[in-house]
Design a protein around this motif. Structure first.
Motif, PDB file in Angstrom:
ATOM      1  N   ALA A 173       3.118  34.893  33.366  1.00 32.63           N
ATOM      2  CA  ALA A 173       1.767  35.197  33.419  1.00 32.63           C
ATOM      3  C   ALA A 173       1.570  35.895  33.047  1.00 32.63           C
ATOM      4  O   ALA A 173       0.572  36.942  32.014  1.00 32.63           O
ATOM      5  CB  ALA A 173       1.465  35.624  35.076  1.00 32.63           C
ATOM      6  N   ALA A 174       2.608  37.373  32.778  1.00 31.76           N
ATOM      7  CA  ALA A 174       2.450  37.961  31.301  1.00 31.76           C
ATOM      8  C   ALA A 174       3.141  38.239  30.443  1.00 31.76           C
ATOM      9  O   ALA A 174       2.134  39.541  29.660  1.00 31.76           O
ATOM     10  CB  ALA A 174       3.588  39.861  31.957  1.00 31.76           C
ATOM     11  N   VAL A 175       3.295  37.398  29.459  1.00 28.39           N
ATOM     12  CA  VAL A 175       3.339  37.625  28.440  1.00 28.39           C
ATOM     13  C   VAL A 175       2.592  36.050  27.876  1.00 28.39           C
ATOM     14  O   VAL A 175       2.279  35.074  28.052  1.00 28.39           O
ATOM     15  CB  VAL A 175       5.004  36.325  27.963  1.00 28.39           C
ATOM     16  N   GLY A 176       2.041  36.797  27.062  1.00 29.49           N
ATOM     17  CA  GLY A 176       1.124  35.744  25.473  1.00 29.49           C
ATOM     18  C   GLY A 176       0.935  35.409  24.553  1.00 29.49           C
ATOM     19  O   GLY A 176       2.235  36.423  23.898  1.00 29.49           O
ATOM     20  N   GLY A 177      -0.031  35.550  24.166  1.00 30.37           N
ATOM     21  CA  GLY A 177      -0.769  36.390  22.449  1.00 30.37           C
ATOM     22  C   GLY A 177      -0.732  37.591  21.857  1.00 30.37           C
ATOM     23  O   GLY A 177       0.009  37.316  20.503  1.00 30.37           O
ATOM     24  N   GLU A 178      -0.424  38.475  22.864  1.00 32.67           N
ATOM     25  CA  GLU A 178       0.091  40.040  21.892  1.00 32.67           C
ATOM     26  C   GLU A 178       1.352  40.623  22.604  1.00 32.67           C
ATOM     27  O   GLU A 178       1.050  41.449  21.824  1.00 32.67           O
ATOM     28  CB  GLU A 178      -1.447  40.596  22.868  1.00 32.67           C
ATOM     29  N   THR A 179       1.806  39.217  22.282  1.00 30.48           N
ATOM     30  CA  THR A 179       3.445  39.908  23.075  1.00 30.48           C
ATOM     31  C   THR A 179       4.304  39.915  22.540  1.00 30.48           C
ATOM     32  O   THR A 179       4.334  38.714  21.623  1.00 30.48           O
ATOM     33  CB  THR A 179       3.874  39.229  24.567  1.00 30.48           C
ATOM     34  N   ALA A 180       4.859  41.169  21.852  1.00 30.70           N
ATOM     35  CA  ALA A 180       5.820  41.355  21.089  1.00 30.70           C
ATOM     36  C   ALA A 180       7.339  40.417  21.368  1.00 30.70           C
ATOM     37  O   ALA A 180       7.553  39.775  20.319  1.00 30.70           O
ATOM     38  CB  ALA A 180       6.271  42.600  20.200  1.00 30.70           C
ATOM     39  N   ALA A 181       7.349  41.167  22.486  1.00 31.66           N
ATOM     40  CA  ALA A 181       8.968  41.019  22.968  1.00 31.66           C
ATOM     41  C   ALA A 181       8.716  41.329  24.145  1.00 31.66           C
ATOM     42  O   ALA A 181       8.512  41.593  25.053  1.00 31.66           O
ATOM     43  CB  ALA A 181       9.962  41.695  22.490  1.00 31.66           C
ATOM     44  N   VAL A 182      10.025  41.272  24.930  1.00 32.31           N
ATOM     45  CA  VAL A 182      10.912  40.377  25.658  1.00 32.31           C
ATOM     46  C   VAL A 182      11.892  41.494  26.413  1.00 32.31           C
ATOM     47  O   VAL A 182      12.181  40.406  25.214  1.00 32.31           O
ATOM     48  CB  VAL A 182      10.554  39.396  27.761  1.00 32.31           C
ATOM     49  N   VAL A 183      12.349  42.251  26.591  1.00 28.16           N
ATOM     50  CA  VAL A 183      12.559  43.148  26.931  1.00 28.16           C
ATOM     51  C   VAL A 183      13.636  42.869  28.923  1.00 28.16           C
ATOM     52  O   VAL A 183      12.746  44.050  29.112  1.00 28.16           O
ATOM     53  CB  VAL A 183      12.744  43.979  26.511  1.00 28.16           C
ATOM     54  N   ILE A 184      14.712  42.637  28.584  1.00 33.32           N
ATOM     55  CA  ILE A 184      15.665  42.592  30.195  1.00 33.32           C
ATOM     56  C   ILE A 184      17.235  42.277  29.958  1.00 33.32           C
ATOM     57  O   ILE A 184      17.864  42.674  28.983  1.00 33.32           O
ATOM     58  CB  ILE A 184      15.736  40.860  30.215  1.00 33.32           C
ATOM     59  N   GLU A 185      17.650  43.407  31.300  1.00 30.53           N
ATOM     60  CA  GLU A 185      18.729  43.648  31.388  1.00 30.53           C
ATOM     61  C   GLU A 185      19.452  42.461  32.242  1.00 30.53           C
ATOM     62  O   GLU A 185      18.732  42.033  33.029  1.00 30.53           O
ATOM     63  CB  GLU A 185      18.678  44.985  32.018  1.00 30.53           C
ATOM     64  N   PRO A 186      20.377  41.754  31.255  1.00 28.73           N
ATOM     65  CA  PRO A 186      20.658  40.808  31.935  1.00 28.73           C
ATOM     66  C   PRO A 186      21.651  40.516  33.838  1.00 28.73           C
ATOM     67  O   PRO A 186      20.920  40.240  34.589  1.00 28.73           O
ATOM     68  CB  PRO A 186      21.972  39.848  31.716  1.00 28.73           C
ATOM     69  N   VAL A 187      22.329  42.215  33.563  1.00 27.04           N
ATOM     70  CA  VAL A 187      21.795  43.021  34.550  1.00 27.04           C
ATOM     71  C   VAL A 187      21.911  44.327  34.438  1.00 27.04           C
ATOM     72  O   VAL A 187      21.977  45.151  34.205  1.00 27.04           O
ATOM     73  CB  VAL A 187      24.306  43.019  34.950  1.00 27.04           C
ATOM     74  N   GLN A 188      20.805  44.700  35.718  1.00 21.80           N
ATOM     75  CA  GLN A 188      20.125  46.164  35.299  1.00 21.80           C
ATOM     76  C   GLN A 188      21.794  47.022  36.018  1.00 21.80           C
ATOM     77  O   GLN A 188      22.154  46.523  37.378  1.00 21.80           O
ATOM     78  CB  GLN A 188      18.781  46.311  36.646  1.00 21.80           C
ATOM     79  N   GLY A 189      22.102  47.412  35.959  1.00 17.87           N
ATOM     80  CA  GLY A 189      22.507  49.082  35.406  1.00 17.87           C
ATOM     81  C   GLY A 189      21.813  49.852  37.122  1.00 17.87           C
ATOM     82  O   GLY A 189      22.957  49.931  37.448  1.00 17.87           O
ATOM     83  N   GLU A 190      21.476  51.253  35.650  1.00 16.89           N
ATOM     84  CA  GLU A 190      21.033  51.882  36.149  1.00 16.89           C
ATOM     85  C   GLU A 190      19.632  51.575  37.409  1.00 16.89           C
ATOM     86  O   GLU A 190      20.295  52.211  38.230  1.00 16.89           O
ATOM     87  CB  GLU A 190      19.936  52.278  35.348  1.00 16.89           C
ATOM     88  N   GLY A 191      20.047  50.578  37.592  1.00 18.60           N
ATOM     89  CA  GLY A 191      18.509  50.521  38.611  1.00 18.60           C
ATOM     90  C   GLY A 191      19.566  49.781  39.604  1.00 18.60           C
ATOM     91  O   GLY A 191      18.927  48.775  40.580  1.00 18.60           O
ATOM     92  N   GLY A 192      20.782  49.791  39.987  1.00 16.59           N
ATOM     93  CA  GLY A 192      21.061  49.493  41.371  1.00 16.59           C
ATOM     94  C   GLY A 192      22.266  48.009  40.988  1.00 16.59           C
ATOM     95  O   GLY A 192      22.805  47.576  42.080  1.00 16.59           O
TER      96      GLY A 192
END
Length: 385
Positions: A173-192
């Motif tokens: 729902a968040a990604v559309g025609g104005e989105t340049a990039a989706v940036v994701i960690e395959p495993v969140q490190g700092e996030g737990g």
């Protein structure tokens, strides 16, 4: 010497880290020693940097040899060592990531990827995940979710938004025609130490393909064998358009990289770096990566991570809420704050990290022995009990 080093740092450093009362002076493999000669098992490893072990002989020899040959060479000239590293990175990268930009750190690699995505797509929007961490420079910080890191540095770069980690529907729902990039960690490190699901990563790939956005995986902490694969995205077979790398790439020497597919277009002069890709760090990275391959460190991380789980899980103290582990990327979530226990573990001879307020993070060198893994488990069980 201890008082002297601590006094000098306290006197002269513009200090940004909450210091522990330990002065480390020497390391070998998965062990480090303080200035009093006390030995610790190092499950910090420079925050996931020393994957090939402290004082790795292959890296040390490569550094010494290159230092006697040529230390620096700007990108306006070709260089033999840089060329070999770029070729090596392309050979180990997920399929299609055939181009590389070399920089100096993880935050720099994320900054570069954001710029490359905006330039390539002509769009501004960047979508990343809640609990994600991508660095402390202004663009990377804008993609980082945690309020405590962001406060006091506004206004941050506009165009960034966040979705719940592992919510494929919210991501779509968040990604559309104005989105340049989706940036994701395959495993969140700092996030737990939170692994992405296969569904979430595949949804990210699909929605980027549908909308023309670029998929960026931040593998700064997970890359180079940490999770039991050369890169964590290989667990699910999802290939990004850009892969951000740093930490373990060069055996402890500061280095970063962005690996990209042929879709990324970057005219000369649009981005640059003074130190990135210098021959010294390229020689260290070549030695480190070849060591990882020869010693099969990805396989080793998978086996020793399983050994940790098999020995710790049946004996988990009651204050442990959950164990999350992918290879030798380990998170022990407590029912209470973790800082006092991290201090107690150090007193007992095991150095660890927090990942948020309740998670003890362990990122040992991938050369750690079975006996050292068993010792870490024994100390954890004793201290947390």
């Amino acid at each position: 010497m201890a008082e002297s080093a601590r006094y000098i740092e306290r006197r002269w450093a513009l200090e940004v880290f909450p210091k522990r009362d330990i002065t480390l002076v020497r390391g070998r493999g998965a062990e480090v020693w303080d200035d009093d000669g006390r030995r610790y098992i190092d499950c910090v490893a420079g925050i996931g940097v020393a994957s090939v072990g402290h004082a790795n002989e292959a890296v040390a020899e490569a550094l010494a040899g290159q230092a006697r040959t040529l230390v620096t060479c700007p990108g306006i000239f070709y260089n033999d060592t840089r060329a070999r590293l770029l070729e090596k990175l392309a050979s180990i990268a997920p399929e299609g990531l055939t181009r590389g930009f070399l920089c100096n750190s993880g935050a720099e690699s994320v900054e570069a990827a954001i710029k490359f995505a905006r330039l390539t797509t002509g769009r501004a929007g960047v979508v990343s995940a809640m609990r994600g961490f991508h660095g402390r420079t202004l663009g990377a910080l804008s993609a980082t979710h945690k309020k405590e890191y962001r406060e006091g540095f506004g206004p941050l770069v506009p165009g960034f938004s966040f979705v719940p980690f592992n919510s494929a529907a919210k991501l779509r729902a968040a990604v559309g025609g104005e989105t340049a990039a989706v940036v994701i960690e395959p495993v969140q490190g700092e996030g737990g130490i939170r692994p992405a699901t296969a569904e979430f990563l595949q949804a990210a790939r699909d929605v980027c393909d549908e909308t023309g956005a670029l998929l960026v995986f931040d593998e700064i902490q997970t890359g180079f064998c940490r999770t039991g694969r050369m890169f964590a995205c290989e667990h699910h077979g999802v290939v990004p358009d850009m892969l951000c790398l740093a930490k373990a790439i060069a055996g402890g020497v500061p280095t970063g990289a962005v690996l990209a597919n042929e879709r990324i277009r970057l005219p000369p002069g649009k981005h640059g770096t003074t130190f990135g890709g210098n021959p010294l760090v390229c020689a260290a990275a070549l030695a480190a990566i070849e060591f990882m391959q020869e010693e099969r460190l990805a396989e080793r991380a998978e086996v020793l991570g399983a050994r940790f789980r098999e020995r710790f899980e049946p004996r988990m103290p009651r204050r442990v809420r959950a164990l999350r582990q992918v290879g030798l990327m380990i998170g022990v979530e407590l029912r209470e704050r973790c800082r006092p226990h991290i201090n107690a573990l150090a007193e007992a001879g095991v150095l660890t990290l927090p990942a948020g307020t309740t998670v003890i993070r362990l990122l040992p060198p991938l050369v750690i022995s079975e006996a050292e893994i068993d010792e870490v488990v024994e100390v954890l069980v004793r201290v947390l009990s």
